[in-house]
Design a protein around this motif. Structure first.
Motif, PDB file in Angstrom:
ATOM      1  N   ASN A 192       0.830  -1.215   0.000  1.00 59.09           N
ATOM      2  CA  ASN A 192       0.000   0.000   0.000  1.00 59.09           C
ATOM      3  C   ASN A 192       0.861   1.260   0.000  1.00 59.09           C
ATOM      4  O   ASN A 192       0.532   2.241  -0.674  1.00 59.09           O
ATOM      5  CB  ASN A 192      -0.953  -0.002   1.184  1.00 59.09           C
ATOM      6  N   GLU A 193       1.968   1.233   0.720  1.00 56.28           N
ATOM      7  CA  GLU A 193       2.886   2.380   0.741  1.00 56.28           C
ATOM      8  C   GLU A 193       3.552   2.558  -0.620  1.00 56.28           C
ATOM      9  O   GLU A 193       3.667   3.680  -1.127  1.00 56.28           O
ATOM     10  CB  GLU A 193       3.935   2.198   1.836  1.00 56.28           C
ATOM     11  N   ILE A 194       3.991   1.461  -1.201  1.00 55.23           N
ATOM     12  CA  ILE A 194       4.636   1.521  -2.520  1.00 55.23           C
ATOM     13  C   ILE A 194       3.643   1.996  -3.576  1.00 55.23           C
ATOM     14  O   ILE A 194       3.959   2.848  -4.407  1.00 55.23           O
ATOM     15  CB  ILE A 194       5.207   0.134  -2.900  1.00 55.23           C
ATOM     16  N   GLU A 195       2.431   1.450  -3.522  1.00 55.02           N
ATOM     17  CA  GLU A 195       1.414   1.831  -4.500  1.00 55.02           C
ATOM     18  C   GLU A 195       1.096   3.327  -4.434  1.00 55.02           C
ATOM     19  O   GLU A 195       0.918   3.977  -5.469  1.00 55.02           O
ATOM     20  CB  GLU A 195       0.149   1.009  -4.295  1.00 55.02           C
ATOM     21  N   ALA A 196       1.039   3.874  -3.238  1.00 54.35           N
ATOM     22  CA  ALA A 196       0.772   5.312  -3.093  1.00 54.35           C
ATOM     23  C   ALA A 196       1.856   6.136  -3.787  1.00 54.35           C
ATOM     24  O   ALA A 196       1.555   7.127  -4.463  1.00 54.35           O
ATOM     25  CB  ALA A 196       0.676   5.682  -1.616  1.00 54.35           C
ATOM     26  N   ILE A 197       3.100   5.714  -3.641  1.00 52.21           N
ATOM     27  CA  ILE A 197       4.214   6.426  -4.288  1.00 52.21           C
ATOM     28  C   ILE A 197       4.112   6.302  -5.807  1.00 52.21           C
ATOM     29  O   ILE A 197       4.293   7.282  -6.536  1.00 52.21           O
ATOM     30  CB  ILE A 197       5.571   5.892  -3.784  1.00 52.21           C
ATOM     31  N   LEU A 198       3.812   5.110  -6.289  1.00 54.66           N
ATOM     32  CA  LEU A 198       3.685   4.900  -7.730  1.00 54.66           C
ATOM     33  C   LEU A 198       2.587   5.778  -8.316  1.00 54.66           C
ATOM     34  O   LEU A 198       2.768   6.392  -9.371  1.00 54.66           O
ATOM     35  CB  LEU A 198       3.392   3.426  -8.024  1.00 54.66           C
ATOM     36  N   LYS A 199       1.455   5.839  -7.635  1.00 55.20           N
ATOM     37  CA  LYS A 199       0.341   6.676  -8.109  1.00 55.20           C
ATOM     38  C   LYS A 199       0.714   8.149  -8.079  1.00 55.20           C
ATOM     39  O   LYS A 199       0.401   8.896  -9.009  1.00 55.20           O
ATOM     40  CB  LYS A 199      -0.906   6.419  -7.269  1.00 55.20           C
ATOM     41  N   GLU A 200       1.373   8.564  -7.005  1.00 57.05           N
ATOM     42  CA  GLU A 200       1.788   9.967  -6.869  1.00 57.05           C
ATOM     43  C   GLU A 200       2.708  10.381  -8.014  1.00 57.05           C
ATOM     44  O   GLU A 200       2.639  11.496  -8.507  1.00 57.05           O
ATOM     45  CB  GLU A 200       2.507  10.142  -5.532  1.00 57.05           C
ATOM     46  N   LYS A 201       3.551   9.454  -8.463  1.00 49.82           N
ATOM     47  CA  LYS A 201       4.521   9.755  -9.512  1.00 49.82           C
ATOM     48  C   LYS A 201       4.031   9.340 -10.899  1.00 49.82           C
ATOM     49  O   LYS A 201       4.784   9.399 -11.868  1.00 49.82           O
ATOM     50  CB  LYS A 201       5.848   9.089  -9.191  1.00 49.82           C
TER      51      LYS A 201
END
Length: 60
Positions: free
Chosen positions: A20-29
Motif C-alpha cells: 500500500n505504501e509503494i502503490e501510493a508512491i507509484l500513483k503519486e509519480k
C-alpha cells in the motif's frame, strides 16, 4: 511498465501494508504498473510459471 507480485500472507500480512505504501508512491509519480495479489507462495510461483510460458510462446 513495472510488474509486482504481492503475496498477501507474506510477512504475517505485512506485505500488504508495504505494498500500500509503494502503490501510493507509484500513483503519486504517475508510474504505470500492474500488480497481482496472491494468497500463497505456491500461487505466486504458479503465476510466474504461467506468465513465463506465455512470454516464451508469444508470436514475434
Amino acid at each position: 511498465m513495472y510488474y509486482f507480485l504481492v503475496n498477501r500472507t507474506s510477512g504475517k500480512g505485512r506485505s500488504v501494508k508495504v505494498w500500500n505504501e509503494i502503490e501510493a508512491i507509484l500513483k503519486e509519480k504517475n508510474v504505470e504498473y500492474q500488480v497481482v495479489i496472491t494468497e500463497s507462495k505456491d500461487e505466486g510461483l504458479a503465476f510466474i510459471m504461467f506468465a513465463n510460458h506465455c512470454f516464451i510462446h508469444m508470436p514475434p
